[in-house]
Design an enzyme around this catalytic site. Structure first.
Site, PDB file in Angstrom:
ATOM      1  CB  ILE A 269      54.775  17.938-105.826  1.00  8.83           C
ATOM      2  CG1 ILE A 269      55.168  18.302-107.270  1.00  8.83           C
ATOM      3  CG2 ILE A 269      53.593  16.984-105.823  1.00  8.83           C
ATOM      4  CD1 ILE A 269      56.008  17.237-107.931  1.00  8.83           C
ATOM      5  CB  CYS A 270      58.882  19.323-103.211  1.00 13.25           C
ATOM      6  SG  CYS A 270      60.408  20.081-102.711  1.00 13.25           S
ATOM      7  N   PRO A 271      59.303  21.707-105.587  1.00 14.20           N
ATOM      8  CG  PRO A 271      60.738  23.324-106.578  1.00 14.20           C
ATOM      9  CD  PRO A 271      59.994  22.035-106.864  1.00 14.20           C
ATOM     10  CE1 TYR A 272      58.057  24.752-109.701  1.00 15.06           C
ATOM     11  CE2 TYR A 272      57.074  22.559-109.850  1.00 15.06           C
ATOM     12  CZ  TYR A 272      57.968  23.516-110.310  1.00 15.06           C
ATOM     13  OH  TYR A 272      58.783  23.222-111.370  1.00 15.06           O
TER      14      TYR A 272
END
Ligand SMILES: [Zn+2]
Lengths: 81, 267
Positions: A16-19
């Site tokens: 998921i964000c930000p990965y």
């Protein structure tokens, strides 16, 4: 339409964000200008935010495609170091 | 540089910055920064550079932690009172980021050890609290060709400047000699609003990271003056003095000087 063959494939499903963007950015950083990165993801928000961020960073989005109920494929061409 | 999953997460907010990215983060991880002082300025500088993932941080200080330090020296705490400041700081920094190699040196910096201490580092940070040390560090950095990020605080005011070897002024271009001890505030006059150290230390750490990344404009040839009471930042241009005794065309100071520090207050 001519099929674009990616130079590198990246699977960021389950991230998921930000990965999602961090992984995509790290991957494209080590590629050569003109090469194409294919990204497979299942986080809906990233199907919109990664192309936007990539364009902000000077890269070109060649394709955004929903390939099934859960997954998207993006094709990004590296235009800027 | 191949990042572990943990590093990818830890540094994600850096990596997504166009000016940093994985390549910039790798530069940070390779950098070696030497901090003089584990006090008001050394604590926030070391703390943020540790958080940023600087590869090696050397820190020197001869003092031990006292209760009166805790109003501003944020790397120390009630459990480290009596401990060497550098050991206390190393504990705090190490708990924040085990990636960073912290080299703690409990000693007084002097003309006899400074050149050897800084020789393996890329950047020197002055977090000292007295003029003799400030001039010693300046001269040593000019002679060793090391970039120096200098900071100072007093009462409600802070100053920051960055000095690049052979490119712009040094501290002696600004003030040729240390002020006489009588003109320096005595201990009871030398109060400081603790949080100012965080502002100035934060600015110094920012300069260090910009130096490592090669991004942005440095405070080169400029003195940034922060007035907390007025909430103003002022930049004063500092010209290079061609007749500077240490970095000028015909330097008269070619050896390091230990000004007696006995008459100065070290807060
Ligand atoms: Zn000078």
């Amino acid at each position: 339409m001519e099929e674009i063959l990616p130079d590198k494939k990246l699977d960021i499903k389950s991230l998921i964000c930000p990965y999602t963007f961090v992984k995509a950015k790290l991957a494209i950083e080590v590629m050569e200008i003109g090469q194409v990165l294919e990204i497979l993801l299942d986080y809906e928000e990233a199907s919109r935010s990664i192309p936007k961020s990539m364009e902000d960073h000077g890269q070109t989005v060649l394709k955004i495609e929903k390939i099934n109920d859960t997954d998207w494929i993006l094709l990004i061409r590296k235009d800027k170091d | 540089m191949d990042f572990t999953e943990e590093q990818m997460m830890r540094y994600s907010r850096h990596i997504i910055l166009p000016e940093v990215g994985g390549k910039g983060q790798a530069k940070i991880a390779k950098a070696k920064v030497f901090i003089v002082g584990a006090g008001g300025l050394g604590c926030p500088v070391g703390y943020y550079l540790t958080a940023a993932g600087v590869g090696t941080i050397g820190i020197i200080d001869n003092d031990t932690v006292e209760l009166s330090n805790l109003q501003r020296q944020i790397a120390h705490n009630v459990n480290t009172i009596g401990m060497a400041k550098v050991e206390s700081a190393k504990k705090t920094f190490g708990a924040l980021n085990p990636d960073v190699n912290i080299v703690a040196i409990q000693d007084r910096i002097s003309k006899d050890n400074i050149m050897d201490l800084i020789k393996d580092y890329d950047i020197v940070v002055d977090g000292s609290d007295n003029f003799p040390t400030r001039y010693l560090i300046n001269d040593a950095c000019v002679m060793a060709g090391k970039p120096l990020v200098s900071g100072a605080i007093l009462r409600f005011e802070g100053q920051v400047t960055t000095m690049m070897p052979k490119d712009g002024p040094c501290y002696r271009c600004l003030f040729e000699e240390p002020p006489p001890a009588g003109l320096v505030p005595s201990c009871q006059e030398a109060g400081v609003l603790g949080v100012i150290t965080g502002i100035v230390g934060g600015l110094q750490a920012t300069e260090v990271l910009k130096l490592i990344l090669g991004k942005g404009d440095l405070l080169k040839g400029e003195l940034l003056i922060y007035d907390a009471l007025k909430t103003t930042f002022r930049k004063v241009k500092v010209p290079k003095n061609p007749a500077c005794p240490v970095c000028g065309e015909n330097p008269t100071i070619t050896e390091l000087i230990d000004y007696s520090s006995g008459d100065y207050c070290t807060t």
